[in-house]
Design a protein around this motif. Structure first.
Motif: not given
Lengths: 436, 436
Positions: A249-254, A256-257, A6-7
């Motif tokens: 946060s949901k978009i950002q977690m997604e 990263m898979g 992950d970044p």
């Protein structure tokens, strides 16, 4: 670090920012109990709230729309500091030697220093839109008062802030911040209101409390049609505006898979954690497995030690009664540094979800949360607010549990604000003078 | 705002971060004059600097490589807070009613609150890499001391900070911040060094100065092989590390299809402005038209009122002599709030470029810069450091000039740091007590 995947941070561009807030009300398994009129004890109608709030916010308080569009002017201000970054805490993970992945949403990057600006901007906008030019509010630690000062400044609204006296005296720079953004600030209790005068008559040296300050701000707004009141937490529309945090946060977690196994936030009135957890709660209602952990101080254990019942939001019994976890509206918590968590009640939706078992509560003493904050400052670099330190402590505990069990869970917490105006607590911790 | 074209902020992902710093030395039209030994007055060789700095930094000080690769460990820490955003100041433009476009690079988002962390991390890394476990430094306003505390913390290096006494007394929370990140801090002048004792013998109540604090930190490092010294500005390697600021800014401006007509930064020792301007200066050497404006306080007018000559970097005449604009190494500036700009000299490369006409200097009094900072806080939201307020003032003046002339220029400035630990200056401004 060789196998970093992950970044360090997931950033979103402004065109990736959600354009609607998520309203949890229509998705609740059991309908939300209505607020009751303080005198008649009948369910409140819009007319009961109209002296305090603009109509659009009253509508949001009971809306059954699942998504509510963020007005363009609000979006434009959001875009000056949002979307906020979501970080992977590699350095913290390393020092904990945990198989868990720790992520945090960094709301401290707003110019006001916390998530509070998300609703401050929205509330100022809706007031301006209905022709309001004067607002009152209260503030405990000062995060809310400063955020609303900035929000009102953007829309040319005059703001009066009743600041709990003990904070007013201990945090002169919070006052300066509020004034820099153009608002007026008064040490509460004041001689300006009946509520304030009544307290001062009994105790001229009263240190004040959030409950008293709310009474003063509400009283001043209620007696003048040209003045409205603004609250920084607890109410449904406030939690609604904070859902931008969880949606991003949901978009950002997604991206990263990833998906969190556990989502953590500190709770005073409940707005930052509501904003983070509600979009994930929607998944949980649909059967997805995700734990939700609300963290509070042992000295003000609303969710873990309070009763789930109707109570007043303020000390002087002027607000509607709301069904929530409460320690009683006369409760005065000890003067811990996490002033934003010193509130006797909690957001009704959050309370309901705790009551129904969807959300867990946990409480920590003050020295433990500062110890966690020190670990965080020395690994991730950010000096968090004492309130936020509660979430950090819970995240570290979850990561340590993973080390014991060998599980590689995804832990996500809301870094709700920085502590650069709250360094006195760190000073006491470093000097060994901090007590629980 | 209907015709908004550029985004509010241009963000870069970590894989877009430059992986090398830009070294301006080989591109200078005239070779840089060498530093001279304080006793022999002969050009310094590496052996003269070896007691103070690790060899890799000494090499960078005179390197002829145009690009120097950023070590992976340094890149990894950069990526926890970089690339930093570049903002378009729409709200400021609107209130100024200017045809100019104003852009700012936001270095305040680093956990230390300023650009200083960029070189702090690099210097700590190179020291660690050569086995150094102890470093000394000085700090004026506290931005550098806190940044190096964090940088050293990341690499397990013990740090001692000599903090100018007047700042030490006025800014207890800066001390707390430094200690939170694990460093020790002392009020300079101290009884720990010959330089400190000599000053105290003459004046036991000395408020201290940056020149004195440097003497103390240098002395302590010079007399112990196991201890090195670190400087937060002035030197070539420090300016080199800051070029990440300008390199990112160029990429971000390009992404909008823009190029600045004028680039602005405040100057104390000169590191933030050097970091911003050097990558643009490269274009200027190649014939591109871009103005460079260095902004300083009238009470410490190094570039606009000093002489371009060899002088000592410290009060006790222990550092090498460097050719720079200087007010004399015994100069003690008045106690303005922009403590980071209270230095008698300036970076030699920057000085040379001013002397050769590539960079303009401008100076403002304290009340004017706080007035500009207030305008900025109430439009863009960010409360800038008093140092940074100098750049804000110059940007506003440039924008106002555009309004008069009707020109739509691109104005870019470096927002080098926030002022959340410097609110006393704002407090005095708001109270009407600020003097020039």
């Amino acid at each position: 670090m060789a196998n970093r995947v992950d970044p360090y941070r997931v950033l979103l561009n402004e065109d990736e920012m959600p354009t609607s807030w998520y309203n949890i009300l229509p998705d609740l398994p059991i309908p939300a109990p209505p607020p009751l009129h303080p005198v008649t004890r009948e369910p409140c109608g819009p007319e009961d709230l109209a002296p305090l709030f603009p109509m659009e916010l009253i509508k949001q308080e009971v809306s059954e729309e699942q998504y509510i569009e963020i007005p363009e002017e609000v979006q434009n201000i959001y875009k000056t500091y949002r979307p906020s970054p979501l970080h992977r805490a590699y350095q913290l993970e390393k020092i904990l030697d945990t198989p868990a992945k720790i992520f945090y949403k960094n709301e401290s990057v707003s110019p006001a220093g916390s998530h509070k600006l998300n609703t401050a901007v929205a509330q100022a906008y809706y007031n301006k839109n209905e022709g309001i030019k004067h607002i009152t509010t209260e503030t405990g630690a000062g995060q809310w008062g400063s955020a609303l000062a900035l929000g009102c400044g953007f829309f040319g609204i005059d703001l009066k802030v009743f600041m709990v006296r003990i904070s007013f005296d201990q945090k002169p720079y919070r006052r300066t911040m509020i004034e820099t953004w153009g608002a007026e600030v008064f040490a509460s209790p004041t001689e300006m209101t009946n509520a304030g005068r009544a307290v001062l008559a009994e105790d001229p040296n009263s240190p004040g409390s959030l409950g008293i300050a709310i009474s003063e701000a509400v009283e001043m707004a209620a007696q003048d049609d040209a003045v409205k009141y603004s609250l920084g937490s607890v109410l449904n529309h406030v939690c609604l505006h904070q859902t931008i945090v969880g949606l991003e946060s949901k978009i950002q977690m997604e991206k990263m898979g990833e998906y969190p196994d556990v989502v953590i936030g500190c709770v005073g009135g409940g707005s930052n954690f509501s904003g983070m957890i509600f979009p994930f709660m929607k998944d949980k209602f649909e059967g997805k497995s995700v734990r939700a952990v609300a963290v509070e101080p042992v000295s003000c254990p609303t969710l873990t030690g309070g009763k789930y019942e109707y109570d007043f939001g303020d000390q002087a019994e002027t607000t509607p009664l709301i069904k929530m976890y409460t320690l009683g509206h006369k409760f005065v918590p000890s003067p811990i540094h996490a002033g934003g968590l010193r509130y006797h009640g909690g957001a009704p939706i959050l309370s309901q979800l705790v009551n129904e078992g969807y959300i867990e509560g946990v409480a920590y003493p003050q020295t433990a949360i500062f110890e966690a904050a020190m670990t965080f400052a020395r690994t991730e670099g950010i000096i968090v607010a004492p309130e936020t330190a509660h979430a950090v402590k819970a995240a570290i505990d979850e990561a340590n549990n993973c080390k014991e069990s060998g599980e590689s869970k995804n832990i996500l917490f809301n870094l709700s604000g920085h502590g650069l105006l709250d360094l006195r607590g760190y000073e006491e911790y470093l000097a060994g003078n901090l007590v629980d």
